[in-house]
Scaffold this active site. Sequence first.
Site, mmCIF file in Angstrom:
data_model
loop_
_atom_site.group_PDB
_atom_site.id
_atom_site.type_symbol
_atom_site.label_atom_id
_atom_site.label_comp_id
_atom_site.label_asym_id
_atom_site.label_seq_id
_atom_site.Cartn_x
_atom_site.Cartn_y
_atom_site.Cartn_z
ATOM 1 N N TYR A 19 -16.670 6.078 7.824
ATOM 2 C CA TYR A 19 -15.236 6.291 8.035
ATOM 3 C C TYR A 19 -14.970 7.410 9.057
ATOM 4 O O TYR A 19 -14.708 7.137 10.219
ATOM 5 C CB TYR A 19 -14.527 6.551 6.691
ATOM 6 N N GLY A 69 0.804 -1.224 0.000
ATOM 7 C CA GLY A 69 0.000 0.000 0.000
ATOM 8 C C GLY A 69 0.832 1.266 0.000
ATOM 9 O O GLY A 69 1.835 1.383 -0.726
HETATM 10 P P1 NAD Z 1 -1.710 -1.923 3.803
HETATM 11 O O1 NAD Z 1 -2.515 -3.018 4.422
HETATM 12 O O2 NAD Z 1 -1.414 -2.013 2.349
HETATM 13 O O3 NAD Z 1 -0.285 -1.815 4.573
HETATM 14 C C1 NAD Z 1 -0.185 -1.933 5.955
HETATM 15 C C2 NAD Z 1 1.264 -2.115 6.362
HETATM 16 O O4 NAD Z 1 1.324 -2.254 7.798
HETATM 17 C C3 NAD Z 1 1.928 -3.387 5.792
HETATM 18 O O5 NAD Z 1 3.269 -3.081 5.460
HETATM 19 C C4 NAD Z 1 1.909 -4.348 6.975
HETATM 20 O O6 NAD Z 1 2.941 -5.332 6.962
HETATM 21 C C5 NAD Z 1 2.149 -3.369 8.114
HETATM 22 N N1 NAD Z 1 1.769 -3.873 9.436
HETATM 23 C C6 NAD Z 1 0.541 -4.192 9.910
HETATM 24 N N2 NAD Z 1 0.638 -4.594 11.197
HETATM 25 C C7 NAD Z 1 1.946 -4.523 11.539
HETATM 26 C C8 NAD Z 1 2.689 -4.783 12.727
HETATM 27 N N3 NAD Z 1 2.099 -5.190 13.859
HETATM 28 N N4 NAD Z 1 4.029 -4.617 12.698
HETATM 29 C C9 NAD Z 1 4.673 -4.219 11.576
HETATM 30 N N5 NAD Z 1 4.021 -3.923 10.428
HETATM 31 C C10 NAD Z 1 2.675 -4.069 10.423
HETATM 32 O O7 NAD Z 1 -2.437 -0.573 4.208
HETATM 33 P P2 NAD Z 1 -2.578 0.895 3.575
HETATM 34 O O8 NAD Z 1 -3.949 1.018 3.035
HETATM 35 O O9 NAD Z 1 -1.416 1.261 2.748
HETATM 36 O O10 NAD Z 1 -2.584 1.764 4.905
HETATM 37 C C11 NAD Z 1 -1.449 2.440 5.424
HETATM 38 C C12 NAD Z 1 -1.900 3.739 6.057
HETATM 39 O O11 NAD Z 1 -2.422 4.582 5.024
HETATM 40 C C13 NAD Z 1 -3.009 3.552 7.088
HETATM 41 O O12 NAD Z 1 -2.776 4.411 8.180
HETATM 42 C C14 NAD Z 1 -4.248 3.999 6.338
HETATM 43 O O13 NAD Z 1 -5.266 4.490 7.172
HETATM 44 C C15 NAD Z 1 -3.668 5.099 5.461
HETATM 45 N N6 NAD Z 1 -4.503 5.453 4.289
HETATM 46 C C16 NAD Z 1 -4.969 4.495 3.453
HETATM 47 C C17 NAD Z 1 -5.809 4.863 2.407
HETATM 48 C C18 NAD Z 1 -6.372 3.844 1.453
HETATM 49 O O14 NAD Z 1 -7.277 4.169 0.676
HETATM 50 N N7 NAD Z 1 -5.847 2.628 1.447
HETATM 51 C C19 NAD Z 1 -6.133 6.217 2.193
HETATM 52 C C20 NAD Z 1 -5.589 7.175 3.037
HETATM 53 C C21 NAD Z 1 -4.782 6.775 4.091
#
Ligand code: NAD
Length: 398
Positions: free
Chosen positions: A237, A53
Site C-alpha cells: 500500500y 464506503g
Molecule cells: P468506495 O468504493 O466504497 O466508494 C467510492 C466512491 O467513489 C463511490 O461513491 C463511487 O460511486 C465514487 N466514484 C468512483 N468513480 C467515480 C467517478 N468517476 N465519478 C463520480 N463518483 C465516482 O470506496 P472507499 O473505500 O470508501 O474509498 C473512498 C476513499 O477513502 C478513497 O480515497 C480511499 O483511499 C479512502 N480510504 C479507504 C479506506 C478503506 O479501508 N476502504 C481506508 C482509508 C481511506
Amino acid sequence: MKIKVKPEFRGMIALNVHPFGCRQAVREQIASVGRRGKFAGCKKALIIGGSSGYGLATRVVSAFGCGADTIGVSFETGVSGKRLGSAGWWNNIWFKEEAEKCGLVARNFVGDAFSREMKDEVIDYIKREFGGQVDWVVYSLASGRRTDPADGRTYTSALKSIGCEVEGATIDINKKKIVTGRMAQASDEEIAATIKVMGGEDWLLWIEALAAAGVLARGCKTTAYSYDGPKATRAIYGGGTIGAAKRDLEAKGREIDRIMKRLGGEGFVTVCRAIVTKASVYIPLLPIYVSVLFKVMKERGVHETAVEHIYRFMRDMVYGNRRVTDDEGRVRPDNWEMDPAIQAEVERIMPQVNDDNLETITDFAGFMDDFLKINGFGYEGIDYDGELDSDELARYRY
Ligand code: NAD
C-alpha cells in the site's frame, strides 16, 4: 421480470446486489448515528463519492448527526434487464428517502465527478437551489480510471509495487483459502497514471472551481480521505503506486488549504482506518490484514464501523476540539488502528495465519459479513428467497 438474487462473486467483484438489503444497510448507518446523538457541525455538505464506503458514511453523519442538507456525487449504474444496478445506486435512493423523511434536502448527481460538466452542474445547482453555498466538501472517490478534462486522455491506475516485485497473500473468498498473489513492479508510466487517477489533482480542480464560483461559504472546510497503514501492508500500500497517489493527494491538500484559509476555512487530508469496501478488498494482503485487525480491535472494544469512525472523526476532530494530527498536518482518526499495542498484536498474529486457522485466529467471519453487506446481503429480516420485480425496481428515482 421476476428474479431471485443470491450473493455471487467473481474474485472480489460482486455480481449482484439486493436493493432492499442496501436499504437496510443505509437505515442501520442512520440508526447508529441516531444512537450517538446530534452535534453542531456542517449545514450544507457536498460529498464527492458519496454513494458507498466512507463517502456514504460521511453523508449519513453530515445529515443525521449535524442536520445538514447534502449533495452526493457518484458514479453508479441503475436497473437494466436482469441487472438490478449497483449498491451505490440503491444507497443514493434510500439515503434520499430517509433524509427527506426528516425534512432534509438530499440531491444526488450520478455521473463522472472527474468531468468539467459535473462540476458545472453541481455549482449551478448550489447557486440556484441549494442556498448558494456549501460549508463542508468531502472528497471520497475511489476509481480505477480517470479522463483528464484538460487533454481528454484516459488514465488507468495500477495496483502495483514500486522498486521491486512483491508477494502478497490474500484470501480466496469462495474457497476460504489463502492464496499468494504476485504484485508486479510498476513502470514509471503506471506510477504517473495512478497518481493522475487517485492523486489530488481532481480534488484541487473541484476546490478551484467551487471557490471561483463563490459557492464556498466563509469558514468552509474540506477534506480528502487517505490510508496509511502499518508496516504489514507497507510494500503493497504505502510503498506502492496507491501510496504514491496518496502522497500527491497530501501535496495538493497543502495547496487547497491555502485556498481555504483565504475564506477563513481549512483543507486537510484525513487518514482513515482500514474497513471493508468495494475498493479496499481489491488490494492484496488487505483482506488478511483487515481480518486480523478486526479480531484484535473487537477483542479490545475499539472496533468501529465506517459510520462510527466518521462520526468520531467529524464530532471530535472536525467540529470538536479533540483533533489528532501528525507531523505532516494530516488528521488521524486511524489513531486507534495504529495504536502500538494493537499493531504489535496484529504483527504477532499475521505470520501465523493459514488455511486451517483463518476462521479461528482472525475475524474472517466479520470480514465476510461486511463484504456481503456492501451489496445488501446477510441482513436479518430480508427475504432472500423471495422474488424481486425488476420492472418495479426500475421505477425508483434517485
Ligand atoms: P468506495 O468504493 O466504497 O466508494 C467510492 C466512491 O467513489 C463511490 O461513491 C463511487 O460511486 C465514487 N466514484 C468512483 N468513480 C467515480 C467517478 N468517476 N465519478 C463520480 N463518483 C465516482 O470506496 P472507499 O473505500 O470508501 O474509498 C473512498 C476513499 O477513502 C478513497 O480515497 C480511499 O483511499 C479512502 N480510504 C479507504 C479506506 C478503506 O479501508 N476502504 C481506508 C482509508 C481511506
